[in-house]
Design a protein around this motif. Structure first.
Motif, PDB file in Angstrom:
ATOM      1  N   MET A  94      29.873  40.399  23.469  1.00  0.00           N
ATOM      2  CA  MET A  94      28.652  39.590  23.586  1.00  0.00           C
ATOM      3  C   MET A  94      28.328  39.273  25.042  1.00  0.00           C
ATOM      4  O   MET A  94      27.171  39.351  25.456  1.00  0.00           O
ATOM      5  N   THR A  96      29.190  40.941  27.682  1.00  0.00           N
ATOM      6  CA  THR A  96      28.864  42.144  28.452  1.00  0.00           C
ATOM      7  C   THR A  96      27.519  42.733  28.038  1.00  0.00           C
ATOM      8  O   THR A  96      26.778  43.253  28.877  1.00  0.00           O
ATOM      9  N   LEU A  97      27.189  42.662  26.751  1.00  0.00           N
ATOM     10  CA  LEU A  97      25.890  43.153  26.289  1.00  0.00           C
ATOM     11  C   LEU A  97      24.767  42.159  26.572  1.00  0.00           C
ATOM     12  O   LEU A  97      23.623  42.554  26.801  1.00  0.00           O
ATOM     13  N   MET A  98      25.091  40.862  26.545  1.00  0.00           N
ATOM     14  CA  MET A  98      24.097  39.822  26.787  1.00  0.00           C
ATOM     15  C   MET A  98      24.626  38.866  27.853  1.00  0.00           C
ATOM     16  O   MET A  98      25.095  37.761  27.540  1.00  0.00           O
ATOM     17  N   TRP A 100      23.280  36.946  29.815  1.00  0.00           N
ATOM     18  CA  TRP A 100      22.567  35.681  29.936  1.00  0.00           C
ATOM     19  C   TRP A 100      23.068  34.629  28.940  1.00  0.00           C
ATOM     20  O   TRP A 100      22.709  33.451  29.029  1.00  0.00           O
ATOM     21  N   MET A 101      23.898  35.023  27.996  1.00  0.00           N
ATOM     22  CA  MET A 101      24.349  34.100  26.948  1.00  0.00           C
ATOM     23  C   MET A 101      25.276  33.032  27.522  1.00  0.00           C
ATOM     24  O   MET A 101      26.126  33.307  28.366  1.00  0.00           O
ATOM     25  N   ALA A 106      28.921  31.824  23.276  1.00  0.00           N
ATOM     26  CA  ALA A 106      29.570  33.102  22.968  1.00  0.00           C
ATOM     27  C   ALA A 106      30.954  32.883  22.347  1.00  0.00           C
ATOM     28  O   ALA A 106      31.330  33.573  21.391  1.00  0.00           O
TER      29      ALA A 106
END
Length: 409
Positions: A94, A96-98, A100-101, A106
């Motif tokens: 999560m 690495t893919l997002m 901004w989270m 997360a």
């Protein structure tokens, strides 16, 4: 005198079933929270954060998740380490893919993926139980660790096969990764552990907790009185796996900083299981007591044994006084066979340690590790002989003695 309940009257069922029926319990919890949130962050060193405070909280949270399943719902599980790995890898993907989270979001969401996997592997509990279910969860342990090794997408095709925690910011402050301060990581861990502890306390004291206990005690009788066993068992697997998954995310992101698949292998599952058993199955506080014994005690023994000099040091003197006080207290409060045994054991350790200090005896680091294993193993056997229901039950007995003291009955 400290636990005297004179004048504390209960005038309603709500007051009688309160979380703290004795006011001293709430006062004691307030002291513990003040130490955890204020005193420790201001006084603890980097070493203390990384070797004691953070790992104790994380292991206590993992044991709490296992305790929901085994202690409250009566479903054996040997796959705790793998479910921690699911939470860790889910959190890694999560962030690495997002990127901004929010890191805390997360971490909390990573438990959802672990809960889903836990429900899938909890389906066999509808037909089997006991050691057969333990073997089924052990199969989940082996399968998930194999998946962590072979599915390269989980670790972003890293050549080393490991997941590396990136630097994550929140409000301009690094909360995870190489640049994060230990006190910041500690506060994140403490916040998440406190939040999930409150959640587990409320769940186990509510209707869901009562259905879990009925399922644990006798599932056939629970079904006859109208309890849906499928819902009871699967919700136990879901909640347990969620808490364990969050603990796995904290384990990697707030403590280790990196992890390979073999980190989540069967030894981690057994370590969490030992913490839950030693602390006391079916209790919340026991998870913290078990984690302090299993995780914290070896570190303390290592530090104390490795810093011996001819003149006794301040930490050594404090430990000697604590050992003498513990022996005296146990003998005085218990006045029974286990109290005498505890006093003799603490007294023997005190004499041996005091002699080693005064003689300037220094122990090799390799020998210290072996001694640590023997001492911790001996203490586990000792506490299980004293009280098979764990340290939480031992604390309850001591508390009852304090309430009626100085009267014997």
């Amino acid at each position: 005198m400290l636990y005297r309940t004179a004048g504390q009257f209960k005038t309603s069922y709500i007051a009688d079933q309160a979380l703290f029926p004795v006011k001293q319990d709430a006062f004691l919890l307030g002291i513990i929270l003040a130490l955890a949130w204020i005193v420790f962050p201001l006084t603890a060193s980097e070493f203390t954060f990384q070797t004691l405070l953070i790992p104790i909280l994380i292991y206590a949270l993992a044991a709490m998740g296992l305790n929901i399943l085994t202690g409250f719902a009566g479903q054996l599980s040997l796959g705790t380490g793998a479910f921690m790995g699911v939470g860790a890898y889910a959190c890694y993907k999560m962030v690495t893919l997002m990127p901004w989270m929010n890191p805390i979001v997360a971490i909390l969401l990573s438990g959802v993926f672990s809960a889903g996997i836990g429900v899938v592997f909890g389906i066999p509990s509808l037909r089997i139980k006991g050691f057969y279910l333990a073997i089924a969860t052990l199969a989940a342990q082996f399968f998930l660790v194999w998946l962590f090794e072979k599915w390269a997408w989980l670790y972003n095709y890293n050549a080393s096969g490991a997941i590396q925690v990136p630097n994550l910011e929140m409000f301009g402050v690094f909360v995870s990764g190489p640049q994060a301060a230990s006190v910041t990581e500690y506060y994140i861990v403490l916040f998440v552990v406190t939040l999930l502890t409150l959640l587990c306390i409320n769940l186990t004291r509510g209707n869901l907790g009562r259905t879990w206990k009925a399922t644990r005690d006798m599932d056939i009788a629970a079904e006859l009185i109208g309890i849906n066993l499928m819902k009871s068992k699967l919700t136990a697997f879901a909640v347990s796996s969620y808490v364990v998954g969050v603990a796995g995310a904290l384990y990697v992101f707030m403590w280790k900083g990196a992890a390979e698949p073999n980190v989540f292998d069967i030894p981690l599952s057994f370590q969490v299981l030992f913490i839950a058993i030693i602390g006391g199955l079916g209790s919340i506080m026991g998870n913290y007591l078990g984690a302090i014994l299993i995780v914290g005690l070896p570190v303390v023994l290592n530090v104390v044994a490795g810093t011996q000099v001819f003149e006794i040091s301040t930490p050594s003197a404090i430990l000697l006084v604590a050992l003498i006080a513990a022996a005296t207290f146990l003998f005085w409060v218990a006045r029974s066979l286990w109290g005498v045994g505890a006093a003799i054991g603490f007294g023997a350790v005190t004499l041996i340690y005091g002699y080693a200090q005064l003689q300037g005896f220094r122990i090799d680091s390799a020998l210290i590790e072996h001694i640590n294993v023997m001492i911790v193993g001996g203490l586990i056997i000792f506490f299980l002989i004293i009280e098979p229901h764990g340290l939480n039950q031992l604390w309850r007995l001591i508390r009852e003695k304090l309430i009626i003291w100085p009267f014997p009955h």
